[in-house]
Design a protein around this motif. Structure first.
Motif, PDB file in Angstrom:
ATOM      1  N   SER B 230       0.843  -1.204   0.000  1.00  0.00           N
ATOM      2  CA  SER B 230       0.000   0.000   0.000  1.00  0.00           C
ATOM      3  C   SER B 230       0.870   1.242   0.000  1.00  0.00           C
ATOM      4  O   SER B 230       1.824   1.335   0.780  1.00  0.00           O
ATOM      5  N   ARG B 231       0.527   2.182  -0.880  1.00  0.00           N
ATOM      6  CA  ARG B 231       1.265   3.455  -0.947  1.00  0.00           C
ATOM      7  C   ARG B 231       0.271   4.590  -0.857  1.00  0.00           C
ATOM      8  O   ARG B 231      -0.732   4.592  -1.569  1.00  0.00           O
ATOM      9  N   ASN B 232       0.553   5.549   0.018  1.00  0.00           N
ATOM     10  CA  ASN B 232      -0.373   6.669   0.217  1.00  0.00           C
ATOM     11  C   ASN B 232      -0.481   7.499  -1.053  1.00  0.00           C
ATOM     12  O   ASN B 232       0.523   7.801  -1.691  1.00  0.00           O
ATOM     13  N   ARG B 233      -1.710   7.857  -1.423  1.00  0.00           N
ATOM     14  CA  ARG B 233      -1.876   8.640  -2.660  1.00  0.00           C
ATOM     15  C   ARG B 233      -2.480  10.016  -2.373  1.00  0.00           C
ATOM     16  O   ARG B 233      -2.761  10.774  -3.278  1.00  0.00           O
ATOM     17  N   ILE B 234      -2.732  10.316  -1.093  1.00  0.00           N
ATOM     18  CA  ILE B 234      -3.359  11.584  -0.729  1.00  0.00           C
ATOM     19  C   ILE B 234      -2.311  12.637  -0.383  1.00  0.00           C
ATOM     20  O   ILE B 234      -2.389  13.784  -0.785  1.00  0.00           O
ATOM     21  N   ASN B 235      -1.310  12.191   0.399  1.00  0.00           N
ATOM     22  CA  ASN B 235      -0.317  13.125   0.913  1.00  0.00           C
ATOM     23  C   ASN B 235       1.055  12.797   0.325  1.00  0.00           C
ATOM     24  O   ASN B 235       1.658  11.782   0.671  1.00  0.00           O
ATOM     25  N   PRO B 236       1.570  13.654  -0.565  1.00  0.00           N
ATOM     26  CA  PRO B 236       2.876  13.360  -1.175  1.00  0.00           C
ATOM     27  C   PRO B 236       4.007  13.363  -0.149  1.00  0.00           C
ATOM     28  O   PRO B 236       5.075  12.806  -0.401  1.00  0.00           O
ATOM     29  N   ASP B 237       3.750  13.983   1.019  1.00  0.00           N
ATOM     30  CA  ASP B 237       4.779  14.060   2.052  1.00  0.00           C
ATOM     31  C   ASP B 237       4.519  13.049   3.177  1.00  0.00           C
ATOM     32  O   ASP B 237       4.932  13.245   4.309  1.00  0.00           O
ATOM     33  N   TYR B 238       3.792  12.006   2.857  1.00  0.00           N
ATOM     34  CA  TYR B 238       3.416  11.015   3.880  1.00  0.00           C
ATOM     35  C   TYR B 238       4.661  10.392   4.509  1.00  0.00           C
ATOM     36  O   TYR B 238       5.691  10.252   3.855  1.00  0.00           O
ATOM     37  N   TYR B 239       4.545  10.001   5.774  1.00  0.00           N
ATOM     38  CA  TYR B 239       5.736   9.534   6.504  1.00  0.00           C
ATOM     39  C   TYR B 239       6.218   8.149   6.072  1.00  0.00           C
ATOM     40  O   TYR B 239       7.294   7.726   6.466  1.00  0.00           O
ATOM     41  N   LEU B 240       5.414   7.442   5.290  1.00  0.00           N
ATOM     42  CA  LEU B 240       5.838   6.124   4.798  1.00  0.00           C
ATOM     43  C   LEU B 240       5.951   6.141   3.284  1.00  0.00           C
ATOM     44  O   LEU B 240       5.159   6.804   2.606  1.00  0.00           O
ATOM     45  N   SER B 241       6.913   5.401   2.773  1.00  0.00           N
ATOM     46  CA  SER B 241       6.951   5.243   1.316  1.00  0.00           C
ATOM     47  C   SER B 241       5.963   4.142   0.922  1.00  0.00           C
ATOM     48  O   SER B 241       5.297   4.214  -0.091  1.00  0.00           O
ATOM     49  N   LYS B 242       5.896   3.110   1.777  1.00  0.00           N
ATOM     50  CA  LYS B 242       4.918   2.038   1.540  1.00  0.00           C
ATOM     51  C   LYS B 242       4.782   1.198   2.799  1.00  0.00           C
ATOM     52  O   LYS B 242       5.608   1.297   3.725  1.00  0.00           O
ATOM     53  N   ARG B 243       3.727   0.430   2.832  1.00  0.00           N
ATOM     54  CA  ARG B 243       3.599  -0.578   3.893  1.00  0.00           C
ATOM     55  C   ARG B 243       3.082  -1.857   3.233  1.00  0.00           C
ATOM     56  O   ARG B 243       2.367  -1.781   2.216  1.00  0.00           O
ATOM     57  N   VAL B 244       3.453  -2.973   3.807  1.00  0.00           N
ATOM     58  CA  VAL B 244       3.077  -4.260   3.217  1.00  0.00           C
ATOM     59  C   VAL B 244       2.343  -5.073   4.287  1.00  0.00           C
ATOM     60  O   VAL B 244       2.812  -5.190   5.418  1.00  0.00           O
ATOM     61  N   THR B 245       1.175  -5.597   3.885  1.00  0.00           N
ATOM     62  CA  THR B 245       0.317  -6.273   4.853  1.00  0.00           C
ATOM     63  C   THR B 245       0.063  -7.717   4.436  1.00  0.00           C
ATOM     64  O   THR B 245      -0.236  -7.972   3.265  1.00  0.00           O
ATOM     65  N   TRP B 246       0.139  -8.619   5.392  1.00  0.00           N
ATOM     66  CA  TRP B 246      -0.181 -10.025   5.164  1.00  0.00           C
ATOM     67  C   TRP B 246      -1.647 -10.235   5.576  1.00  0.00           C
ATOM     68  O   TRP B 246      -1.985 -10.112   6.756  1.00  0.00           O
ATOM     69  N   VAL B 247      -2.506 -10.509   4.612  1.00  0.00           N
ATOM     70  CA  VAL B 247      -3.937 -10.654   4.889  1.00  0.00           C
ATOM     71  C   VAL B 247      -4.330 -12.125   4.790  1.00  0.00           C
ATOM     72  O   VAL B 247      -4.171 -12.746   3.728  1.00  0.00           O
ATOM     73  N   GLU B 248      -4.815 -12.646   5.901  1.00  0.00           N
ATOM     74  CA  GLU B 248      -5.228 -14.060   5.951  1.00  0.00           C
ATOM     75  C   GLU B 248      -6.443 -14.233   5.037  1.00  0.00           C
ATOM     76  O   GLU B 248      -7.373 -13.426   5.063  1.00  0.00           O
TER      77      GLU B 248
END
Lengths: 487, 363
Positions: B230-248
């Motif tokens: 997941s990559r934030n698309r609202i805030n170009p200055d968001y504190y994360l470049s991406k996050r990765v989630t394991w969904v059961e």
């Protein structure tokens, strides 16, 4: 300021409070410090033996060291300053809560105080009456700070007993008017010590809640006056001479047995569409007594002519409102708050004339506006607050604390705080400014050793002209140390 | 004859006992029960096309073909699972550990009430509009002693991509001052309680705020998972470049998350332990276990004693009610946390998955 005078004091207190604490910290594991809570564990045992009982409290030492030399002629009142410490307070508080049922509990707060200033500061000479009043609590009334019954049932919330009722939300008092205040430390107090500056009183406090509104009634049969610094104590107003040539007759305070002497308050509050607003009314007594000049008389003992004054509390009506809201702009949430208080039939002292009673009945309006937000990922908090008091029917002869009263008396407060190390280290700097060029600074550095132990170092400074509330304490700058253990 | 009469009598008695038992048995027929979000939403298009989005991207079409879901759809289902029931309460303990091993323990009682019809209505905007209150949540501290009887109250608003509106409003009750006051609530990237968690990690982030891509499959602690980037698309200055989630895959629960800071460094990783609570079978997160790989600070949040189907009145979510300092249910005595060994093991980077993914890309 004579720095060399500070060295013995700093030695003693740094060694006692900071260095020892750091040695202690260095000698044990971090996780052991985190869980160091000896009194709490004893309380846990008591709570296990007495189900439904909760005990909490703290032990605290608060020491303020004077940063100026001794002097025999300070301020307009020509004060004699002969102390090195402004306080060496040892406090203990125990709060007991016993839950009688799911809806009913009884709460008792006991508070103990010993100010070692009067025993340890050998150079200080205070009159016996000052020492007696401030060294420790003299009555059960002071020790038993709060005792009340909490009834929470359906939409009702009823509190009966000796308690604090707080209406204001500002850093300072505007509509926080129900309880009288203990102002024995005068302007030395900070933004967050109002718990100690309020004097709990016996009252019935009933609130009924709807979904978005509530209505609160307060009935106070027990009138308690506010307390000023005793004459000749550390924080006695420097603009007022220590000695007075007048004799004062204190009239009885309003009676708790007479319904017509009781105080009554009502508040209506609404939280809707993000707005939080209240309307209040308080039929009360002025918490500070008024001095009525009654002319001159011959003292029957000395045979000398002296002015004669009568000191009594007078009835006032107070109408108030408050509103606050949070708005989102510039990428952050800004909270703004406003409070207003109109006081009717308030007496102000006027420059004395033997033909008048030295007071005038005039209304006044107090208002406060504040703006608060967070910056830097929420780690920095800033607050700006502007407060003012407008005196209706103002006259140049009006006086307040020995100084000329202003028609409009504003004060600005700017406060900034930042936290580091998982919120364990916190620095707060507050600046108070008055247009006369009068300032107060309060800077506090605090460190939480654990969930139970914290310490802080604090600087409080004053500057400005001697006929202003901050300026008159120009020589009262101090550095304070505090260690607190909560359990 | 007598035997028959006796048998009849015993049978009658048993019938009466069974009837009585049925009569007094708690009626849960009216209660909502956990339903798999996929079945709850019914029409997956609602979850796939949100915030005015009219068509699927080529990537999303490929994801549906390969996995049966789009990334946004999966994260929306996870989000629905994190909001069980309409009105509930629980106990929570948060343990915050510094790099040096210093431990802070916070405990509180927490209640929450939702102001929307059902999770579908948040997608269809049925009976709720952006700017309306979505959730009210309130709590009272049990510990540490300095914070006991302090309270907080949050109103969380439904946000939308089109309207720039505030997402949260909050008040605090400070026991020492006997005063409640509106607080300048924290922004999405602000640290929670000085810990490594941010407000976006558990309270404010909405699924549509990010672009989600399914990047693979993995088996995590014996559970088959889809892995979503997941990559934030609202805030170009968001504190994360991406996050990765394991969904059961079965119940659509997020079990593991790895976050990457602006520079692309792996920063926070966390494991979430989900638990199904009987009899209504709601899935809840019973433990968050996170570590910041850069600062080595840890946070462990444990949730206890969930109760659903509560009847909290709206008046209980007024700021002034915090002044009651009222524990509406008996405080639970939890075993003390005095040492790091009392905590679960640190979460680990899912290296096996990353190595496989790297190998696949190289091929």
């Amino acid at each position: 300021m004579k720095i060399y005078r500070l060295l013995p004091c700093l030695e003693a207190f740094f060694i006692f409070k900071i260095v020892i604490l750091f040695f202690f910290v260095a000698s044990v594991e971090a996780s052991e410090i985190s869980s160091f809570d000896p009194v709490g564990r004893v309380c846990d045992h008591v709570e296990e033996s007495v189900p439904k009982l909760e005990i909490r409290g703290f032990l605290k030492n608060k020491t303020d060291i004077d940063l100026h030399g001794k002097s025999s002629d300070v301020g307009k009142g020509h004060r004699v300053k002969d102390w090195d410490f402004q306080m060496i307070e040892w406090n203990a508080e125990f709060e007991f809560r016993y839950r009688i049922s799911d809806h009913l509990e009884v709460i008792n707060v006991e508070h103990l105080l010993y100010d070692a200033l009067y025993d340890w500061d050998k150079g200080a000479h205070f009159p016996r009456r000052v020492e007696k009043e401030l060294e420790n609590y003299n009555s059960f009334k002071e020790i038993m700070r709060e005792l009340y019954l909490n009834l929470v049932y359906d939409k009702w919330f009823i509190k009966l007993g000796k308690q604090q009722v707080v209406w204001g939300k500002m850093d300072g008092k505007c509509i926080d008017i129900i309880n009288p205040e203990d102002a024995r430390e005068s302007v030395n107090g900070g933004q967050d010590d109002y718990e100690w500056r309020r004097i709990p009183t016996w009252m019935a406090n009933t609130t009924y809640f709807w979904s978005d509104y509530y209505l609160q009634f307060v009935w106070v049969p027990d009138f308690e006056p506010s307390i000023s610094p005793p004459r000749d104590s550390v924080w006695w107003y420097p603009a007022i001479p220590s000695s007075s040539s007048c004799s004062v007759e204190k009239k009885d305070k309003p009676s708790s047995t007479s319904l017509k002497d009781h105080e009554f308050a009502i508040r209506f509050n609404m939280v809707k569409n993000g707005w939080d607003a209240s309307l209040i009314y308080f039929y009360t007594w002025n918490d500070y007594p008024t001095m009525f000049g009654r002319g001159y008389r011959i003292n029957p003992i000395t045979g000398i002519s002296e002015c004669y004054k009568e000191q009594k509390h007078t009835r006032i009506h107070q109408f108030g409102a408050n509103v606050d809201k949070g708005n989102w702009f510039w990428g952050r949430n800004w909270v703004w708050r406003m409070e207003f208080l109109y006081t009717l039939n308030h007496y102000v002292s006027a420059k004395e004339s033997f033909l008048s009673d030295g007071v005038a009945k005039r209304d006044n309006l107090k208002s406060i506006f504040s703006l608060e937000t967070n910056w830097w990922h929420g780690e920095i908090n800033t607050l700006f607050q502007l407060s003012g008091k407008y005196q209706f029917g103002h006259d140049d002869s009006f006086r307040s604390l020995g100084c000329r009263m202003k028609r409009f008396d504003p004060t600005a407060l700017c406060s900034i705080s930042k936290k580091w190390y998982s919120n364990r280290l916190k620095l707060t700097a507050s600046f108070y400014y008055r247009p006369e060029g009068s300032w107060k600074f309060k800077d506090t550095l605090s460190w939480a050793f654990s969930d139970y132990i914290s310490a802080q170092v604090r600087y409080t400074g004053f500057t400005g002209p001697s006929d202003d509330i901050y300026g008159m304490y120009d020589k009262w700058d101090n550095i304070g140390f505090e260690v607190k253990y909560s359990f | 004859m007598m035997e028959n009469k006796r048998r009849k009598y015993v049978t009658g008695l048993w019938a009466a006992i069974i009837c009585l038992f049925i009569f007094f048995a708690p009626d849960i027929s009216h209660c909502a029960q956990w339903i798999n979000p996929k079945s709850l939403i019914k029409d997956p298009v609602l979850a796939r096309l949100q915030q005015g989005k009219t068509k699927l991207t080529d990537q999303e079409k490929k994801e549906i073909k390969e996995y049966g879901y789009t990334g946004l759809e999966l994260i929306t289902y996870v989000d629905i699972n994190t909001h069980p029931d309409r009105c509930w309460d629980k106990f929570e303990r948060a343990v915050i550990v510094t790099a040096g091993g210093h431990i802070n323990v916070y405990e509180w009682l927490w209640k929450e009430k939702y102001y929307y019809k059902d999770p579908t209505s948040l997608l269809t905007l049925d009976g709720i509009r952006p700017g309306d209150i979505m959730t009210k949540t309130a709590g009272i501290y049990l510990s540490p002693p300095e914070r006991r009887y302090r309270g907080w109250l949050y109103y969380i608003y439904l946000t939308s991509e089109e309207k720039h509106i505030k997402d949260i409003e909050g008040w605090n009750w400070v026991h020492e001052l006997r005063r409640y006051r509106r607080s300048p609530t924290k922004a999405k990237d602000n640290h929670w309680l000085g810990s490594v968690l941010r407000y976006d990690d558990f309270l404010l982030r909405r699924p549509w705020e990010e672009d989600h891509t399914i990047i693979g499959e993995d088996v995590y602690n014996g559970n088959e998972c889809l892995v979503v980037e997941s990559r934030n698309r609202i805030n170009p200055d968001y504190y994360l470049s991406k996050r990765v989630t394991w969904v059961e895959k079965k119940n659509l629960l997020d079990l593991h998350e790895e976050q990457f800071d602006k520079k692309g460094r792996r920063s926070l990783i966390m494991d979430k332990l989900w638990e199904q609570i009987k009899p209504l079978n709601y899935w809840v997160i019973s433990q968050w276990n996170g570590i910041d790989l850069v600062t080595k600070r840890r946070v462990v949040r444990r949730n206890y004693d969930w109760r659903f189907e509560q009847r909290f009145d709206d008046g209980e979510f007024l700021p002034a009610t915090m002044g009651k300092e009222y524990f509406w249910r008996e405080a639970r005595n939890l075993p003390p946390v005095r040492h790091i060994s009392d905590l679960p093991p640190e979460p680990q980077v899912r290296r096996e998955f990353w190595n496989t993914l790297k190998a696949e890309k190289q091929q």
